[in-house]
Design a protein around this motif. Structure first.
Motif, PDB file in Angstrom:
ATOM      1  N   LEU A   1       0.824  -1.208   0.000  1.00  0.00           N
ATOM      2  CA  LEU A   1       0.000   0.000   0.000  1.00  0.00           C
ATOM      3  C   LEU A   1       0.858   1.258   0.000  1.00  0.00           C
ATOM      4  O   LEU A   1       0.635   2.181  -0.801  1.00  0.00           O
ATOM      5  N   PHE A   2       1.853   1.315   0.874  1.00  0.00           N
ATOM      6  CA  PHE A   2       2.662   2.529   0.968  1.00  0.00           C
ATOM      7  C   PHE A   2       3.610   2.675  -0.218  1.00  0.00           C
ATOM      8  O   PHE A   2       3.966   3.797  -0.586  1.00  0.00           O
ATOM      9  N   THR A   3       4.006   1.562  -0.829  1.00  0.00           N
ATOM     10  CA  THR A   3       4.790   1.668  -2.061  1.00  0.00           C
ATOM     11  C   THR A   3       3.963   2.343  -3.146  1.00  0.00           C
ATOM     12  O   THR A   3       4.444   3.238  -3.851  1.00  0.00           O
TER      13      THR A   3
ATOM     14  N   LEU B   1       9.154   0.975   5.019  1.00  0.00           N
ATOM     15  CA  LEU B   1       9.855   0.309   3.922  1.00  0.00           C
ATOM     16  C   LEU B   1       9.131   0.543   2.599  1.00  0.00           C
ATOM     17  O   LEU B   1       9.769   0.754   1.561  1.00  0.00           O
ATOM     18  N   GLY B   2       7.800   0.509   2.625  1.00  0.00           N
ATOM     19  CA  GLY B   2       7.048   0.774   1.403  1.00  0.00           C
ATOM     20  C   GLY B   2       7.267   2.189   0.899  1.00  0.00           C
ATOM     21  O   GLY B   2       7.495   2.414  -0.298  1.00  0.00           O
TER      22      GLY B   2
ATOM     23  N   ALA C   1      -0.991  -0.098  -9.057  1.00  0.00           N
ATOM     24  CA  ALA C   1      -0.415  -1.289  -8.437  1.00  0.00           C
ATOM     25  C   ALA C   1      -0.917  -1.508  -7.017  1.00  0.00           C
ATOM     26  O   ALA C   1      -0.809  -2.618  -6.486  1.00  0.00           O
ATOM     27  N   THR C   2      -1.468  -0.456  -6.385  1.00  0.00           N
ATOM     28  CA  THR C   2      -1.978  -0.647  -5.025  1.00  0.00           C
ATOM     29  C   THR C   2      -3.140  -1.639  -5.006  1.00  0.00           C
ATOM     30  O   THR C   2      -3.399  -2.271  -3.982  1.00  0.00           O
ATOM     31  N   VAL C   3      -3.823  -1.774  -6.146  1.00  0.00           N
ATOM     32  CA  VAL C   3      -4.912  -2.752  -6.236  1.00  0.00           C
ATOM     33  C   VAL C   3      -4.368  -4.167  -6.048  1.00  0.00           C
ATOM     34  O   VAL C   3      -5.089  -5.072  -5.622  1.00  0.00           O
ATOM     35  N   ALA C   4      -3.074  -4.356  -6.342  1.00  0.00           N
ATOM     36  CA  ALA C   4      -2.474  -5.688  -6.252  1.00  0.00           C
ATOM     37  C   ALA C   4      -2.529  -6.256  -4.845  1.00  0.00           C
ATOM     38  O   ALA C   4      -2.485  -7.476  -4.665  1.00  0.00           O
TER      39      ALA C   4
END
Length: 403
Positions: free
Chosen positions: A56-58, A108-109, A356-359
């Motif tokens: 999520l944070f990435t 880390l994200g 990509a957060t949907v991943a």
């Protein structure tokens, strides 16, 4: 090739950073978690929230990376990213509770987004000749893919060797500090102002349509933006689901756990190869065709995974799905730059990475399907068909700069 020897050194450090942060986060957290769970008495559900926070944070900080690079400059952005990663690793090494663990994975994200491909592909494009730009971007992305191969092996060797899992995170913290310091030595603010010759010179002849510098607001009105972002979302969705459930699925189909784990290693190697191969292939083929090839491979890989009752079919899955993720990541990066220009590419790539957060829903949806239907094959078939639909749609994508 590079504008200076210092730029070559910067490329090397950026590649090593991408290798390290990939190896020590997404690739190896799942390997270290069992030891953490055993000591800290967490449930698998609680531990799984760490993956959710990381992903999520990435995604959320990918657009922030573009603004950070603009406002803080080259050194400031990477110093912030390095600080976030270092703090995250330090908290993981010292954690005794779930709250600290979740804060650590969130850091880390965020740090991953500030250090990874969104800002770095822009920096690399500014420091190499345009004719070598796509090749060097492919080489850089391949370094991250190689980290995906090495990370689990290093973590497994350390844990199986009887070492404390906290040592692994301390090692990751120390290496992050060293790499961040090295980057600050090679970083030069002038790299963000340089503009190598013709920004479209590295494209195949058929793609040499003079690009203009699109703003993010303008790109958001282009159908091509959403197709590229959708392809990136599909790649991450399938890859995260595979990382979470492929071993369980393959063993459920009768294959050994050792063989199933080996398939993940083969998957990671194929991923790394595809990123580097894309940098070579794009000199002869349009990036759009590489994206279509990646989506076709995604469909074939996920369908093979659905029916991987024999080792041969499992190998097909690992080779094709690994290739798919690497090629889609490369092709979407190149297309974003070729279609919308280099100047605002960090902001545009950052916005695309929000897809990509949907991943993070992938592992949950896959697990829910397994609970309800008693197996994962149906949902993997759905994923494969979804990739095939996107691949068909990509046949009609066109350069928005064309009249």
């Amino acid at each position: 090739m590079f504008v200076s020897a210092r730029a070559a050194g910067l490329f090397l450090v950026l590649s090593l950073i991408f290798f390290h942060i990939t190896a020590s986060t997404f690739a190896s957290l799942g390997v270290v978690l069992p030891a953490m769970i055993a000591e800290l008495q967490w449930s698998w559900t609680e531990a799984g929230f760490g993956f959710t926070a990381l992903a999520l944070f990435t995604g959320l900080f990918s657009p922030v990376a573009a603004e950070s690079l603009k406002r803080l400059g080259l050194r400031g952005n990477y110093a912030a990213g390095g600080a976030a990663m270092t703090a995250g690793f330090a908290m993981l090494a010292a954690t005794h509770g779930l709250a600290a663990y979740l804060i650590a994975t969130s850091l880390l994200g965020a740090g991953f987004a500030l250090l990874a491909n969104v800002p770095s592909t822009f920096v690399i494009a500014q420091t190499v000749s345009a004719r070598r730009r796509n090749f060097m971007i492919g080489a850089y992305l391949a370094a991250g893919g190689a980290g995906g191969v090495a990370g689990p092996l290093i973590a497994h060797a350390l844990i199986e060797g009887g070492e404390d899992w906290r040592l692994y995170w301390r090692f990751a913290m120390a290496l992050m500090l060293a790499l961040a310091a090295a980057l600050l030595i090679f970083a030069d603010s002038r790299f963000l102002k340089s503009t190598p010759e013709d920004a479209n010179a590295s494209a195949p002849e058929a793609d040499k349509v003079a690009p203009r510098e699109w703003t993010l607001k303008e790109a958001l009105r282009s159908p091509a933006f959403y197709l590229i972002g959708g392809a990136l979302m599909a790649a991450y969705f399938c890859s995260v689901s595979v990382s979470s459930w492929a071993v369980t699925h393959l063993t459920g189909l009768g294959l050994s756990a050792g063989f199933a784990s080996a398939m993940l290693s083969l998957h990671a190697a194929s991923n790394a190869f595809a990123r580097a191969a894309g940098g070579v292939a794009v000199k002869s083929f349009r990036a759009r065709y590489l994206l279509i090839a990646g989506l076709a491979a995604e469909a074939m890989g996920m369908l093979a995974l659905s029916f991987a009752t024999t080792p041969a079919i499992a190998v097909v899955f690992a080779l094709f799905e690994g290739f798919a993720f690497g090629m889609i990541l490369f092709a979407t990066t190149v297309l974003a730059i070729e279609y919308f220009g280099l100047k605002n590419s960090p902001a545009i790539l950052g916005a695309m990475n929000l897809f990509a957060t949907v991943a993070m829903l992938g592992p949950t949806l896959t697990g829910l399907t397994g609970d309800l239907l008693g197996g994962f094959s149906p949902i993997f078939i759905v994923y494969g068909l979804g990739a095939a639909v996107l691949g068909a749609a990509a046949l009609f994508i066109h350069n928005p700069n064309e009249a």
